[in-house]
Write an enzyme that holds these catalytic residues in place. Structure first.
Site, mmCIF file in Angstrom:
data_model
loop_
_atom_site.group_PDB
_atom_site.id
_atom_site.type_symbol
_atom_site.label_atom_id
_atom_site.label_comp_id
_atom_site.label_asym_id
_atom_site.label_seq_id
_atom_site.Cartn_x
_atom_site.Cartn_y
_atom_site.Cartn_z
ATOM 1 N N TYR A 141 -22.828 16.438 3.956
ATOM 2 C CA TYR A 141 -23.926 16.747 3.031
ATOM 3 C C TYR A 141 -25.260 16.850 3.767
ATOM 4 C CZ TYR A 141 -20.936 16.185 -1.098
ATOM 5 O OH TYR A 141 -19.971 16.345 -2.068
ATOM 6 N N HIS A 174 -15.686 19.080 -4.848
ATOM 7 C CA HIS A 174 -16.457 19.836 -3.854
ATOM 8 C C HIS A 174 -15.636 21.044 -3.448
ATOM 9 C CE1 HIS A 174 -18.526 20.959 -0.143
ATOM 10 N NE2 HIS A 174 -17.307 21.083 0.364
ATOM 11 N N ASN A 228 -19.541 15.230 -10.486
ATOM 12 C CA ASN A 228 -19.115 16.543 -10.996
ATOM 13 C C ASN A 228 -17.737 16.943 -10.454
ATOM 14 O OD1 ASN A 228 -19.861 17.032 -8.392
ATOM 15 N ND2 ASN A 228 -21.354 18.632 -8.853
ATOM 16 N N GLU A 286 -15.717 22.701 7.623
ATOM 17 C CA GLU A 286 -15.286 21.610 6.738
ATOM 18 C C GLU A 286 -13.794 21.328 6.881
ATOM 19 O OE1 GLU A 286 -16.732 22.603 2.807
ATOM 20 O OE2 GLU A 286 -18.813 22.285 3.413
ATOM 21 N N LYS A 330 -13.326 14.402 -6.024
ATOM 22 C CA LYS A 330 -14.269 13.299 -5.804
ATOM 23 C C LYS A 330 -13.813 12.007 -6.505
ATOM 24 C CE LYS A 330 -18.295 16.360 -5.241
ATOM 25 N NZ LYS A 330 -19.648 16.710 -5.755
HETATM 26 N N1 UDP Z 1 -25.960 16.443 -6.291
HETATM 27 C C1 UDP Z 1 -26.648 15.393 -6.892
HETATM 28 N N2 UDP Z 1 -27.862 15.641 -7.472
HETATM 29 C C2 UDP Z 1 -28.437 16.882 -7.446
HETATM 30 C C3 UDP Z 1 -27.732 17.940 -6.817
HETATM 31 C C4 UDP Z 1 -26.505 17.686 -6.248
HETATM 32 O O1 UDP Z 1 -26.169 14.264 -6.936
HETATM 33 O O2 UDP Z 1 -29.543 17.057 -7.989
HETATM 34 C C5 UDP Z 1 -24.624 16.184 -5.700
HETATM 35 C C6 UDP Z 1 -23.499 16.808 -6.521
HETATM 36 O O3 UDP Z 1 -22.385 15.933 -6.515
HETATM 37 C C7 UDP Z 1 -23.196 18.074 -5.750
HETATM 38 C C8 UDP Z 1 -23.404 17.605 -4.305
HETATM 39 O O4 UDP Z 1 -24.559 16.770 -4.404
HETATM 40 O O5 UDP Z 1 -21.890 18.558 -5.996
HETATM 41 C C9 UDP Z 1 -23.640 18.690 -3.288
HETATM 42 O O6 UDP Z 1 -24.710 19.513 -3.701
HETATM 43 P P1 UDP Z 1 -24.664 21.090 -3.501
HETATM 44 O O7 UDP Z 1 -26.054 21.592 -3.781
HETATM 45 O O8 UDP Z 1 -24.043 21.430 -2.198
HETATM 46 O O9 UDP Z 1 -23.745 21.580 -4.729
HETATM 47 P P2 UDP Z 1 -22.217 22.071 -4.779
HETATM 48 O O10 UDP Z 1 -21.991 22.953 -3.584
HETATM 49 O O11 UDP Z 1 -21.330 20.845 -4.786
HETATM 50 O O12 UDP Z 1 -22.109 22.830 -6.083
HETATM 51 MG MG MG Z 2 -22.390 22.559 -1.612
#
Ligand code: UDP
Ligand code: MG
Length: 155
Positions: free
Chosen positions: A52, A118, A115, A129, A12
């Protein structure tokens, strides 16, 4: 014998800006995952809305998309046995402050959406994807001398 599978990773914009690309790629290489696709690319709003889509009703959806468009990202396709689980374990939990020590998110970040990375969460998602970010001729099948350590009979 197990079958090699593929997953999609995005490094990211926070990681690109913090010059952590080498660190992250190195962790996957050292683990023994095979890179079968890799490129730098700008994400647009339409692609992110699709990518997303499961979060479209969340209050942070707009900010997440803006964050992902700050700089280009590095898109990677990694190959290995149990690849979804292996990569998600290395990546760690979504909230970096709750992620297990030793994971990329725990070791290198402190917040969301920044974080670092992805990774696809299922084989169905990875198939969609990978197609979203890579054309067929941007993916490579090739032998490595180290394949004998990482593929073949075992547990
Ligand atoms: N995210 C965010 N706030 C939240 C939860 C998620 O900004 O409260 C962002 C974060 O960058 C995360 C991405 O949205 O990695 C996608 O969310 P997902 O639940 O799919 O988590 P991941 O699969 O990335 O662990
Ligand atoms: Mg995810």
């Amino acid at each position: 014998m197990a079958e090699a599978q593929r997953t999609l990773v995005l490094i990211k914009p926070d990681a690109v800006q913090r010059e952590l690309v080498g660190e992250i790629v190195g962790r996957f290489e050292r683990k023994g995952l095979k890179t079968v696709g890799m490129k730098m690319t700008n994400l647009d709003e339409a692609t992110l809305t699709e990518h997303y889509g499961h979060l479209k009703d969340k209050p942070f959806f707009g900010d997440l998309k803006k964050f992902m468009m700050q700089t280009p990202v590095i898109a990677m396709v990694l190959e290995g046995y149990d690849i979804i689980e292996v990569v998600r374990v290395i990546v760690g939990a979504t909230n970096p402050r709750k992620a297990d020590a030793g994971t990329i998110r725990s070791d290198l970040s402190m917040n969301v959406p920044s974080n670092i990375i992805h990774a696809s969460d299922s084989l169905e998602a990875s198939a969609t994807e990978i197609k979203r970010f890579f054309k067929d001729d941007e993916l490579f099948t090739y032998e490595m001398l180290t394949d004998k350590f990482h593929f073949g009979e075992g547990v």
